[in-house]
Design an enzyme around this catalytic site. Structure first.
Site, PDB file in Angstrom:
ATOM      1  CG  PHE A  13      54.398  55.263  17.428  1.00  0.00           C
ATOM      2  CD1 PHE A  13      53.516  54.586  18.255  1.00  0.00           C
ATOM      3  CD2 PHE A  13      54.052  55.421  16.098  1.00  0.00           C
ATOM      4  CE1 PHE A  13      52.322  54.078  17.776  1.00  0.00           C
ATOM      5  CE2 PHE A  13      52.861  54.920  15.597  1.00  0.00           C
ATOM      6  CZ  PHE A  13      51.995  54.239  16.441  1.00  0.00           C
ATOM      7  CE  LYS A  14      52.314  51.641  14.854  1.00  0.00           C
ATOM      8  NZ  LYS A  14      51.971  50.896  13.663  1.00  0.00           N
ATOM      9  CG  ASP A  15      61.306  50.822  17.170  1.00  0.00           C
ATOM     10  OD1 ASP A  15      61.156  49.676  16.707  1.00  0.00           O
ATOM     11  OD2 ASP A  15      61.859  51.743  16.536  1.00  0.00           O
ATOM     12  CB  THR A  50      53.030  47.345  12.975  1.00  0.00           C
ATOM     13  OG1 THR A  50      52.263  48.354  13.617  1.00  0.00           O
ATOM     14  CG2 THR A  50      52.910  46.051  13.763  1.00  0.00           C
TER      15      THR A  50
END
Length: 485
Positions: free
Chosen positions: A123-125, A156
């Site tokens: 999800f960091k993308d 991250t």
């Protein structure tokens, strides 16, 4: 839009000014002087928008000093089906964060929101790809350079490095806890050979890495001389980019603006769920914000009792959901700032207790440090904890009953979400990564390997480039200085 520090001793700044930094000069975190509001008419209009256009609409409320045409171009450059192409069967890449109904029983519904379709499968993308484009845009205007210094518990780092590799004027120095990430996570980062990427494996835990990032951020002379910026979620732009997918999740899960939804968020550093708090403060109809922790349950303890008790490195567990192996949640300060009525003096006193006594107690009981705990329900927060056995059981259950393989952190979210279901209020669980990133535990749970997207088949076999160091700020500063001259 002006931004203020939670500690109250830094001058108000614009979005562009704080974009390339991290902590405010007084050691606090930046927040908008006031949260922009979303009207009912806007929310209705936003239902018709693509993800890129929705991102533009949200971002322009916060980045008011960037020309709207430029901001819209950046959003459209970032949020494309080509960038977020790692979708699973039945998902539509064009939706960027598609929803999938997991279960629906007796009017209670759990929906998964796919946030892991980007280049590093996490999800960091969702925020990091935008941050890379924002950095490049801002630096190019002044022909400037930036040395990014960050810390990661797993996701991250790779998201930042993939977003920044090859970016003009940008170097990345990323700290990670040595031998405490999954083999896939480690390979994603350390296999990068780009000359502007520097990986440093620290003998310690994530909190040691994060402490060093804060120490360097607070050394203002070094930070200025070496043009240090950050991509950790202390960076406001990271958080605001995450606000967008809360709006998308809500708009995709409802048909009218009088409906409410809840979100369950696997939580370690409090950045992801902090974005949900901000969306709620903007007027998004969120019922509950459920923080799901692993065995490192500092946040769960606080939301259950009002006691915030950080753990030393020796008491921070290495778990099978390693991206949440965190005992000092940086973004938690942003919520406490709101909880205390944006009283910077009160906030500073509480975090002084963290530094001197290891935490604070807001339960209101005799001898406590305050009584703000009674107001937490007003913000919709609640929490739960998941253990290794819980996540194994959840992975097996979701696979057996729904034919879906989830990663370990998403399993923590599903386990805790089931404790807070309400009839007629859809519970959206934020998926945090694709299961391939944590194959060791998937194999333990299911007796087979997780499916891998194309291009990641043999990533662990690639040559790796990294340095091993002690948790020593002076040593890391010397390394940065040697590689930026």
């Amino acid at each position: 839009m002006q931004y203020v520090s939670t500690r109250g001793h830094a001058a108000a700044q614009t979005f562009s000014h704080i974009l390339l930094g991290g902590l405010a000069p007084d050691g606090g975190l930046y927040l908008p002087a006031e949260y922009p509001q979303v009207s009912d008419a806007e929310l209705t209009h936003w239902r018709t928008l693509s993800y890129a256009d929705l991102a533009f609409e949200v971002l322009k409320k916060f980045a008011t000093d960037i020309p709207e045409a430029d901001l819209k171009a950046l959003a459209h450059k970032t949020y494309t089906a080509d960038v977020y192409r790692n979708v699973r069967a039945g998902e539509n890449a064009a939706q960027i964060t598609p929803l999938r109904v997991l279960e629906e029983k007796n009017g209670k519904k759990i929906v998964l929101q796919a946030l892991s379709n980007g280049p590093t499968l996490a999800f960091k993308d969702m925020a990091m790809q935008l941050l890379g484009n924002l950095f490049e845009y801002t630096l190019a205007k002044d022909n400037a350079e930036l040395n990014i210094f960050g810390a990661t518990s797993g996701d991250t780092g790779s998201a930042a490095e993939y977003a920044m590799r090859g970016k003009k004027g940008v170097r990345v120095f990323m700290l990670s806890p040595y031998k405490k990430m999954s083999a896939f996570q480690t390979a994603q980062m350390f296999s990068l050979q780009d000359p502007n990427i520097f990986n440093i494996a620290v003998k310690g835990v994530f909190d040691d890495c994060q402490d060093m990032v804060k120490a360097v951020s607070n050394d203002h002379a070094f930070k200025a001389a070496k043009k240090i910026g950050t991509v950790n979620s202390i960076n406001w732009a990271r958080v605001v980019a995450q606000v967008v997918y809360y709006f998308r999740g809500y708009l995709s899960a409802t048909t009218s603006n009088d409906q409410k939804v809840s979100f369950t968020v696997p939580s370690g550093n409090f950045g992801n769920i902090c974005a949900g708090h901000i969306a709620r403060m903007m007027g998004l109809p969120i019922d509950k914000l459920v923080a799901a922790t692993n065995e490192n349950d500092v946040l769960d303890e606080f939301f259950r009792t009002g006691v915030y008790r950080v753990r030393p490195s020796s008491e921070t567990y290495h778990t099978s959901s390693p991206s949440m192996d965190i005992s000092k949640a940086s973004n938690f300060e942003r919520f406490i700032y709101d909880l205390t009525g944006r009283d910077s003096k009160r906030l500073s006193a509480l975090f002084h207790l963290v530094e001197t006594k290891g935490g604070f107690d807001l339960s209101g009981k005799p001898g406590s440090d305050g009584d703000e705990f009674h107001k937490i329900a007003e913000y919709g927060f609640c929490s739960g904890k998941s253990t290794h056995d819980d996540r194994l059981a959840t992975i097996r259950d979701v696979q057996k009953n729904y034919g879906i393989t989830v990663d370990t952190h998403t399993a923590d979210g599903i386990k805790v979400a089931r404790e807070y279901l309400t009839p007629d209020v859809t519970m959206i669980v934020l998926e945090t990564a694709l299961p391939a990133k944590f194959n060791e535990t998937i194999r333990e749970a299911l007796g087979r390997d997780a499916e891998r997207p194309a291009g990641f088949e043999n990533i662990e076999a690639l040559p790796q480039k990294f340095e091993v160091m002690d948790a020593d700020v002076a040593q890391v500063k010397a390394y940065i200085a040697a590689h930026t001259e």
